[in-house]
Design a protein around this motif. Sequence first.
Motif, PDB file in Angstrom:
ATOM      1  N   TYR A   1      46.952 -40.772  11.220  1.00 39.64           N
ATOM      2  CA  TYR A   1      46.849 -40.903   9.766  1.00 39.64           C
ATOM      3  C   TYR A   1      47.371 -42.245   9.266  1.00 39.64           C
ATOM      4  O   TYR A   1      47.363 -42.512   8.067  1.00 39.64           O
ATOM      5  N   GLN A   2      47.829 -43.094  10.165  1.00 44.04           N
ATOM      6  CA  GLN A   2      48.425 -44.371   9.762  1.00 44.04           C
ATOM      7  C   GLN A   2      47.498 -45.542  10.084  1.00 44.04           C
ATOM      8  O   GLN A   2      46.749 -45.504  11.056  1.00 44.04           O
ATOM      9  N   GLU A   3      47.580 -46.588   9.270  1.00 44.85           N
ATOM     10  CA  GLU A   3      47.044 -47.885   9.650  1.00 44.85           C
ATOM     11  C   GLU A   3      48.183 -48.705  10.225  1.00 44.85           C
ATOM     12  O   GLU A   3      49.349 -48.492   9.876  1.00 44.85           O
ATOM     13  N   THR A   4      47.888 -49.630  11.110  1.00 45.27           N
ATOM     14  CA  THR A   4      48.922 -50.318  11.865  1.00 45.27           C
ATOM     15  C   THR A   4      48.829 -51.832  11.698  1.00 45.27           C
ATOM     16  O   THR A   4      47.811 -52.368  11.275  1.00 45.27           O
TER      17      THR A   4
ATOM     18  N   ASP B   1      58.086 -46.904  11.886  1.00 47.11           N
ATOM     19  CA  ASP B   1      57.358 -45.930  11.063  1.00 47.11           C
ATOM     20  C   ASP B   1      57.757 -46.186   9.614  1.00 47.11           C
ATOM     21  O   ASP B   1      58.888 -45.915   9.216  1.00 47.11           O
ATOM     22  N   LEU B   2      56.829 -46.698   8.822  1.00 46.88           N
ATOM     23  CA  LEU B   2      57.142 -47.132   7.463  1.00 46.88           C
ATOM     24  C   LEU B   2      56.786 -46.092   6.399  1.00 46.88           C
ATOM     25  O   LEU B   2      56.801 -46.408   5.206  1.00 46.88           O
TER      26      LEU B   2
ATOM     27  N   LYS C   1      61.857 -45.804   9.308  1.00 51.92           N
ATOM     28  CA  LYS C   1      62.600 -46.077  10.532  1.00 51.92           C
ATOM     29  C   LYS C   1      62.134 -47.401  11.134  1.00 51.92           C
ATOM     30  O   LYS C   1      60.973 -47.539  11.522  1.00 51.92           O
ATOM     31  N   CYS C   2      63.045 -48.347  11.210  1.00 52.03           N
ATOM     32  CA  CYS C   2      62.688 -49.651  11.773  1.00 52.03           C
ATOM     33  C   CYS C   2      63.960 -50.353  12.230  1.00 52.03           C
ATOM     34  O   CYS C   2      64.690 -50.947  11.423  1.00 52.03           O
TER      35      CYS C   2
ATOM     36  N   THR D   1      54.755 -52.487  16.858  1.00 50.21           N
ATOM     37  CA  THR D   1      53.668 -52.104  15.970  1.00 50.21           C
ATOM     38  C   THR D   1      54.238 -51.216  14.876  1.00 50.21           C
ATOM     39  O   THR D   1      55.043 -50.317  15.158  1.00 50.21           O
ATOM     40  N   ALA D   2      53.849 -51.482  13.646  1.00 51.19           N
ATOM     41  CA  ALA D   2      54.273 -50.669  12.518  1.00 51.19           C
ATOM     42  C   ALA D   2      53.105 -49.850  12.006  1.00 51.19           C
ATOM     43  O   ALA D   2      51.955 -50.308  12.015  1.00 51.19           O
ATOM     44  N   GLY D   3      53.398 -48.622  11.555  1.00 52.04           N
ATOM     45  CA  GLY D   3      52.371 -47.752  11.011  1.00 52.04           C
ATOM     46  C   GLY D   3      52.760 -47.221   9.643  1.00 52.04           C
ATOM     47  O   GLY D   3      53.937 -46.995   9.364  1.00 52.04           O
ATOM     48  N   LYS D   4      51.748 -47.026   8.799  1.00 56.55           N
ATOM     49  CA  LYS D   4      51.971 -46.510   7.451  1.00 56.55           C
ATOM     50  C   LYS D   4      50.763 -45.697   7.033  1.00 56.55           C
ATOM     51  O   LYS D   4      49.623 -46.060   7.329  1.00 56.55           O
ATOM     52  N   PHE D   5      51.007 -44.592   6.299  1.00 53.02           N
ATOM     53  CA  PHE D   5      49.930 -43.691   5.916  1.00 53.02           C
ATOM     54  C   PHE D   5      48.852 -44.415   5.113  1.00 53.02           C
ATOM     55  O   PHE D   5      49.140 -45.229   4.233  1.00 53.02           O
TER      56      PHE D   5
END
Length: 397
Positions: free
Chosen positions: A57-60, A265-266, A273-274, A330-334
Amino acid sequence: MSKTAGGFQSCLHYMFDYQTPKTLVIPNIRAGFFFRFAQLLVLLYVVGYVCVVQKAYQETDSVTSSVTTKVKGFAFTNTSDMDPRFWDVADFVIPSQGDNSFFVLTNMVITPIQTQSRCPELPNPSSICVDDCDCIEGQSDPRGNGIQTGLCENYSTTVKTCEVLSWCPLEIDTKLPEHALLAAAENFTVMVKNSITYPKFNFHRGNMWPHINSSYLKRCEFNRVTDPDCPIFRLKHIISEAGEEFQDMAVKGGILGIIIDWSCDLDWWAGRKCSPKYSFRRLDSKHAVNNVAPGYNFRFAKYYKTADGEETRTLIKAYGIRFDVIVFGTAGKFAIVPTIVNLGAALSFLSLVPVVFDWFMLTCSRKRDLYSKYIVSYLNEDAVTEAVLMGTSYGTQ
């Protein structure tokens, strides 16, 4: 009713009539159990693995990073090859600034007071001679140390070699100290300052947390359990966590990676969490059998001029450990688009379950003929043609 009106009405029925597939219910508990179990596995894959584990469900976005390092420490040496000497950062960190890496000198072969003059070449198949006829003036060997003068000179009481124009006396790098000269380097410390950015999310962070100040840096040291936020690492502990012994690695050198993982995880429900996760690994080859040219070394020289203006130099073959700081993450966000795309693709697997079970019932089941009678309908073209003709004749009456 005219043919035109009838055709128009048929077109309306074709476009707007509601159609639904025919469902055949097979009262077989065993088959039904396996069918529902297969559906459950697909749902667990979609919800559990795709949505939760893979976070579909996230874009990265990939990390952009900058790193600076600063080494501190000192050592003292007193050997037969050189006078007692105190070593500080300016001596053992070469070069003083690197591109995400730094080198710490741990061992060396020193050839002092070299001058540009003539001397016998070191013995090797291309330099050993009997008389001057074996030496060619102006010839050079890329693996040698200078340009031949055309003379054959005594290298020792038993061996003669071609004389060369070079920095003399020549370096003899086979006499490497068995124990690292700068063994005290294991207690040196390095501060790693790292800043990262995720441009797509306009997110910035670094490993210098708000509670880190000058007084804290003077007393802290990284410990995975008691002080994981401290950016200061002792070299001995870095080598140890990589599964190596510092004193063994210091003799011939090597390459070691300081790996920083910024996987984040943004999402707001995850608490954004980062934080960096540190790991350490030896990067150069350490083959137990075919260990050709082991370790890491290079040469550099320090130049001087005597009182009468003659240029001399001290040649140092430096062995040591090069530390490469490797940052990844890599960071992910909904985001709604990847959620719909990935969820739709995952749920499409559900449509495969009935297809697989229909195939099984029609080919492998003992009652496949009975099931085929109700599941499959065969088209009788003659009957259909007769029905169409009869319908047409009634319409014209």
